[in-house]
Design an enzyme around this catalytic site. Structure first.
Site, short mmCIF file in Angstrom:
data_model
loop_
_atom_site.label_atom_id
_atom_site.label_comp_id
_atom_site.label_asym_id
_atom_site.label_seq_id
_atom_site.Cartn_x
_atom_site.Cartn_y
_atom_site.Cartn_z
N GLY A 117 95.74 76.46 32.54
CA GLY A 117 95.72 77.53 33.21
C GLY A 117 96.07 77.57 34.49
N SER A 118 97.01 76.60 34.79
CA SER A 118 97.63 76.60 36.16
C SER A 118 99.29 77.21 35.93
CB SER A 118 97.91 75.17 36.54
OG SER A 118 98.91 75.00 37.77
#
Length: 209
Positions: free
Chosen positions: A13-14
């Site tokens: 998700g980063s």
């Protein structure tokens, strides 16, 4: 390969973890090391530390938000990462994706974990897929040649769940508060902008060994 222990704590998700992932191979080649990829759950780490994502903390600070986008673009330009695209579905719940990473790691099949990580990062930050949609994830796994049914079954495995939680707890106990986080031995570095420092520390440890 060097015996220097280098770890990369990541969550799909980063976007900065993705950008780091794309730059790591060049560091490995220059330094003769291999980064150990450690799946963590960023949302869980945020809860443990009381941290929040930059998207939340800078939402009302326009100048800082603009600078962060400028800094990200500079990194993209410097490293020629032209495939990068902001995921239109951001934020994407990565719980199942990260359990999938642990499951791929546990399979012990040569290259499976590495290919899974590379493809999921690409689908998230190049293709812009909504990977928290089970149907999208299944179609993606099948298209990439993974055993989608086997992965889906593993997502509910108690050991898989426990390993991801343990990785996240261990990251917290070592001082981590976000992703990407790097450890060279026990020296911690946070963020893609510390990759130069990571490489310098690797070189220092190699020299002093």
């Amino acid at each position: 390969m060097s015996t220097v222990k280098v770890q990369f704590l990541f969550d799909f998700g980063s976007p900065n973890a993705y950008l780091s992932h794309k730059v790591i191979p060049a560091i490995e080649a220059r330094q003769g090391v291999r980064f150990e990829y450690v799946p963590i759950l960023l949302g869980g780490l945020f809860k443990l530390t009381g941290n929040r994502s930059p998207a939340e903390t800078t939402a009302h600070i326009e100048n800082k938000r603009k600078y962060m986008m400028l800094e990200l673009q500079r990194f993209v330009d410097t490293h020629g990462l032209t495939a990068y695209r902001m995921n239109p579905h951001f934020p994407v719940n990565t719980l199942q994706l990260m359990r999938g990473a642990v499951a791929a790691q546990r399979e012990g099949v040569e290259g499976l974990f590495e290919r899974y990580v590379d493809r999921m990062f690409a689908h998230m930050w190049e293709d812009g897929l909504k990977l928290d949609d089970p149907q999208v994830l299944r179609a993606t796994l099948e298209a990439d040649g993974f055993d989608a049914a086997r992965f889906e079954a593993a997502l509910g495995d108690a050991d898989v769940k426990g390993t991801l939680l343990a990785n996240t707890q261990a990251a917290f106990e070592r001082g981590a508060f976000g992703a990407p986080t790097f450890f060279v031995g026990e020296e911690m570095f946070f963020g893609k902008d510390r990759l130069r420092d990571v490489e310098e520390e690797i070189a220092r440890v190699k020299t002093s060994a």
